[in-house]
Motif scaffolding. Structure first.
Motif, PDB file in Angstrom:
ATOM      1  N   GLU A  44      63.303  59.080  22.457  1.00 23.53           N
ATOM      2  CA  GLU A  44      63.968  58.109  23.335  1.00 23.53           C
ATOM      3  C   GLU A  44      63.109  57.866  24.552  1.00 23.53           C
ATOM      4  N   VAL A  45      63.037  56.616  24.971  1.00 25.71           N
ATOM      5  CA  VAL A  45      62.270  56.233  26.149  1.00 25.71           C
ATOM      6  C   VAL A  45      63.212  55.629  27.183  1.00 25.71           C
ATOM      7  N   CYS A  46      63.157  56.148  28.407  1.00 29.33           N
ATOM      8  CA  CYS A  46      63.989  55.647  29.504  1.00 29.33           C
ATOM      9  C   CYS A  46      63.073  55.020  30.561  1.00 29.33           C
ATOM     10  N   VAL A  47      63.414  53.827  30.969  1.00 28.25           N
ATOM     11  CA  VAL A  47      62.623  53.101  31.971  1.00 28.25           C
ATOM     12  C   VAL A  47      63.513  52.843  33.177  1.00 28.25           C
ATOM     13  N   HIS A  48      63.076  53.336  34.320  1.00 26.73           N
ATOM     14  CA  HIS A  48      63.835  53.190  35.563  1.00 26.73           C
ATOM     15  C   HIS A  48      62.941  52.496  36.577  1.00 26.73           C
ATOM     16  N   VAL A  49      63.433  51.402  37.178  1.00 24.57           N
ATOM     17  CA  VAL A  49      62.620  50.575  38.062  1.00 24.57           C
ATOM     18  C   VAL A  49      63.251  50.529  39.450  1.00 24.57           C
ATOM     19  N   PHE A  50      62.406  50.738  40.470  1.00 20.94           N
ATOM     20  CA  PHE A  50      62.743  50.460  41.868  1.00 20.94           C
ATOM     21  C   PHE A  50      61.801  49.350  42.335  1.00 20.94           C
ATOM     22  N   ASP A  51      62.360  48.216  42.704  1.00 23.46           N
ATOM     23  CA  ASP A  51      61.580  47.099  43.233  1.00 23.46           C
ATOM     24  C   ASP A  51      62.105  46.819  44.644  1.00 23.46           C
ATOM     25  N   GLU A  67      60.556  44.822  29.448  1.00 24.71           N
ATOM     26  CA  GLU A  67      61.468  44.245  30.428  1.00 24.71           C
ATOM     27  C   GLU A  67      60.998  44.501  31.859  1.00 24.71           C
ATOM     28  N   ALA A  68      60.008  45.381  32.023  1.00 28.20           N
ATOM     29  CA  ALA A  68      59.476  45.660  33.363  1.00 28.20           C
ATOM     30  C   ALA A  68      58.346  44.723  33.749  1.00 28.20           C
ATOM     31  N   PHE A  69      57.908  43.855  32.839  1.00 31.16           N
ATOM     32  CA  PHE A  69      56.776  42.974  33.121  1.00 31.16           C
ATOM     33  C   PHE A  69      57.014  42.036  34.309  1.00 31.16           C
ATOM     34  N   PRO A  70      58.215  41.460  34.461  1.00 30.40           N
ATOM     35  CA  PRO A  70      58.399  40.519  35.577  1.00 30.40           C
ATOM     36  C   PRO A  70      58.213  41.145  36.954  1.00 30.40           C
ATOM     37  N   PHE A  71      58.318  42.459  37.062  1.00 30.58           N
ATOM     38  CA  PHE A  71      58.207  43.086  38.374  1.00 30.58           C
ATOM     39  C   PHE A  71      56.768  43.109  38.886  1.00 30.58           C
ATOM     40  N   LYS A  72      55.814  42.790  38.052  1.00 27.20           N
ATOM     41  CA  LYS A  72      54.424  42.755  38.503  1.00 27.20           C
ATOM     42  C   LYS A  72      54.191  41.632  39.495  1.00 27.20           C
ATOM     43  N   THR A  73      54.934  40.559  39.352  1.00 27.15           N
ATOM     44  CA  THR A  73      54.762  39.394  40.228  1.00 27.15           C
ATOM     45  C   THR A  73      55.916  39.233  41.208  1.00 27.15           C
ATOM     46  N   SER A  74      56.608  40.296  41.498  1.00 26.71           N
ATOM     47  CA  SER A  74      57.776  40.193  42.382  1.00 26.71           C
ATOM     48  C   SER A  74      57.397  40.117  43.863  1.00 26.71           C
ATOM     49  N   LYS A  75      56.130  40.384  44.183  1.00 26.75           N
ATOM     50  CA  LYS A  75      55.640  40.394  45.569  1.00 26.75           C
ATOM     51  C   LYS A  75      56.288  41.481  46.409  1.00 26.75           C
ATOM     52  N   ARG A  76      56.891  42.433  45.737  1.00 27.79           N
ATOM     53  CA  ARG A  76      57.416  43.625  46.404  1.00 27.79           C
ATOM     54  C   ARG A  76      56.761  44.851  45.761  1.00 27.79           C
ATOM     55  N   VAL A  77      56.994  46.012  46.336  1.00 31.42           N
ATOM     56  CA  VAL A  77      56.478  47.252  45.761  1.00 31.42           C
ATOM     57  C   VAL A  77      57.367  47.633  44.575  1.00 31.42           C
ATOM     58  N   SER A  78      56.754  47.872  43.442  1.00 33.57           N
ATOM     59  CA  SER A  78      57.512  48.196  42.228  1.00 33.57           C
ATOM     60  C   SER A  78      57.135  49.597  41.756  1.00 33.57           C
ATOM     61  N   TRP A  79      58.159  50.413  41.570  1.00 39.21           N
ATOM     62  CA  TRP A  79      57.977  51.750  40.991  1.00 39.21           C
ATOM     63  C   TRP A  79      58.632  51.746  39.616  1.00 39.21           C
ATOM     64  N   ILE A  80      57.819  51.841  38.586  1.00 41.57           N
ATOM     65  CA  ILE A  80      58.305  51.851  37.203  1.00 41.57           C
ATOM     66  C   ILE A  80      58.120  53.262  36.667  1.00 41.57           C
ATOM     67  N   ASN A  81      59.218  53.949  36.435  1.00 38.59           N
ATOM     68  CA  ASN A  81      59.183  55.321  35.936  1.00 38.59           C
ATOM     69  C   ASN A  81      59.572  55.322  34.463  1.00 38.59           C
ATOM     70  N   ILE A  82      58.678  55.820  33.618  1.00 42.82           N
ATOM     71  CA  ILE A  82      58.896  55.846  32.172  1.00 42.82           C
ATOM     72  C   ILE A  82      59.032  57.298  31.732  1.00 42.82           C
ATOM     73  N   ASP A  83      60.195  57.659  31.237  1.00 42.15           N
ATOM     74  CA  ASP A  83      60.465  58.998  30.712  1.00 42.15           C
ATOM     75  C   ASP A  83      60.387  58.957  29.196  1.00 42.15           C
ATOM     76  N   GLY A  84      59.474  59.745  28.626  1.00 41.93           N
ATOM     77  CA  GLY A  84      59.263  59.739  27.191  1.00 41.93           C
ATOM     78  C   GLY A  84      58.043  58.911  26.838  1.00 41.93           C
ATOM     79  N   LEU A  85      57.091  59.513  26.159  1.00 41.61           N
ATOM     80  CA  LEU A  85      55.818  58.843  25.894  1.00 41.61           C
ATOM     81  C   LEU A  85      55.716  58.428  24.429  1.00 41.61           C
ATOM     82  N   ARG A  86      55.491  57.139  24.251  1.00 37.22           N
ATOM     83  CA  ARG A  86      55.167  56.586  22.940  1.00 37.22           C
ATOM     84  C   ARG A  86      53.890  55.773  23.082  1.00 37.22           C
TER      85      ARG A  86
END
Length: 369
Positions: A44-51, A67-86
């Motif tokens: 299982e992979v869990c993705v948690h985002v703080f923008d 689903e985390a791709f749009p946060f790259k261009t948000s012009k804010r600081v984005s923290w993408i935490n991915i739990d579980g490696l595939r």
């Protein structure tokens, strides 16, 4: 009264490697950099985002990595935490955020030595989070990869059930938090700082065990004490292996001239560097204490052996006069003084008791026991 038996608690001692803790030694030392280990795919992979920025924050739990791709261009600081490696997920998000394949290889590695690397405008900090298992009394390791880019931080963790970043998440949720107004490199600093601070919590646990073990060795050292000494030395090896390289990792960040690092943030990384040096020095102190405990244990064993030998020597000396007297009167001669005297037996027995008592008095006066 009903007593619940737990046979599994004792059956493990039927296997000799479990009795002497050799299995733990194999886990610690079984690292071969020439062999490429195969990482098991996470179920299982869990993705948690703080923008966030100074005024707004968006927190989301995502089902898929893309689903985390749009946060790259948000012009804010984005923290993408991915739990579980595939591998497929890491390749997907790395391609979109411009993470080099060499860094992907490090992220997917197993038992990698902590290090910092920068390739094509993306910085990777790879190190381990440490936890203390109270049940097994061992130090557990979880690898974490922190990728710093332009206005984003991506962290890859192996275990979704635990990490050390909850205080950071709470700070980001506060509107008045200073971290909200900082750039992505400050977020990277905050994550590294919490990982380093967690090392001290693990060392405090081991320090308490070392203190109790020291009292045990001083009062009543036995074979179990030696086993505990060896076990703690193994856990200190785990600590040193994971903490010592972090000192170089933070030092490389401090000396780095990367465009991803703001000059105002460098002083915070210097503070983390001071903490990791202090942690390393503390491990060396623990190691010295463990060596002293082992020497103290051996000294106690030798002291007990000397006490036993001294008692047996005294007993042998006290029995020697009786042996001599009995040997003299037991010789096969026709004429032996007092051999046929009516009080001869009592003289011999009296001598057997009086001479050892005189010897015992002399030994006591000389302080031999």
């Amino acid at each position: 009264m009903n007593v619940k038996l737990r046979p599994e608690k004792y059956l493990k001692y039927l296997y000799l490697p479990n009795l002497f803790g050799t299995q733990r030694t194999k886990e610690i030392l079984s690292v071969n950099p020439t062999i490429v280990p195969q990482r098991a795919e996470a179920e299982e992979v869990c993705v948690h985002v703080f923008d966030y920025d100074a005024d707004t924050i968006v927190e989301k739990e995502l089902d898929k990595v893309d689903e985390a791709f749009p946060f790259k261009t948000s012009k804010r600081v984005s923290w993408i935490n991915i739990d579980g490696l595939r591998k497929a997920d890491i390749d997907l998000i790395s391609e979109y955020f411009g993470i080099h394949p060499l860094l992907i290889e490090d992220i997917l590695s197993v038992s990698q030595r902590p290090k910092m690397d920068e390739v094509e405008g993306v910085m990777l900090c790879l190190l381990n989070m440490l936890y203390y298992n109270e049940a097994k009394q061992t130090v557990e390791v979880e690898q974490i990869s922190i990728v710093l880019g332009d206005q984003f931080v991506i962290s890859f963790q192996e275990d979704a059930s635990r990490d050390v970043f909850n205080p950071l998440r709470e700070r980001l949720r506060l509107p008045t938090s200073k971290a909200r107004g900082r750039s992505a490199d400050y977020l990277c600093y905050a994550m590294l700082d919490m990982i380093v601070d967690s090392y001290f919590l693990v060392m405090d646990k081991l320090g308490d065990r070392i203190e109790l073990l020291e009292e045990e060795v001083v009062r009543r050292s036995n074979k179990r004490s030696l086993a505990r000494i060896n076990q703690l030395r193994k856990e200190l090896i785990v600590l040193k292996r994971n903490i010592a390289p972090v000192r170089d990792l933070i030092g490389n960040i401090v000396r780095s001239e990367s465009d991803l690092l703001d000059d105002r943030t460098t002083k915070y990384f210097k503070d983390v560097h001071d903490h990791i040096i202090q942690a390393f020095d503390l491990i060396e102190n623990y190691r010295d204490v463990m060596m002293s405990l082992q020497d103290l244990y051996m000294s106690n064993v030798n002291l007990r052996l000397n006490e036993v030998m001294k008692v047996m020597t005294i007993v042998t000396c006290l029995l020697a006069p009786a042996t001599v007297i009995g040997g003299i009167f037991g010789m096969n001669f026709d004429i032996i003084p007092y051999a046929h005297h009516e009080w001869g037996f009592y003289f011999a027995v009296g001598g057997m008791f009086i001479v050892p008592l005189v010897m015992l008095y002399i030994f006591k006066r000389r302080g031999w026991f």
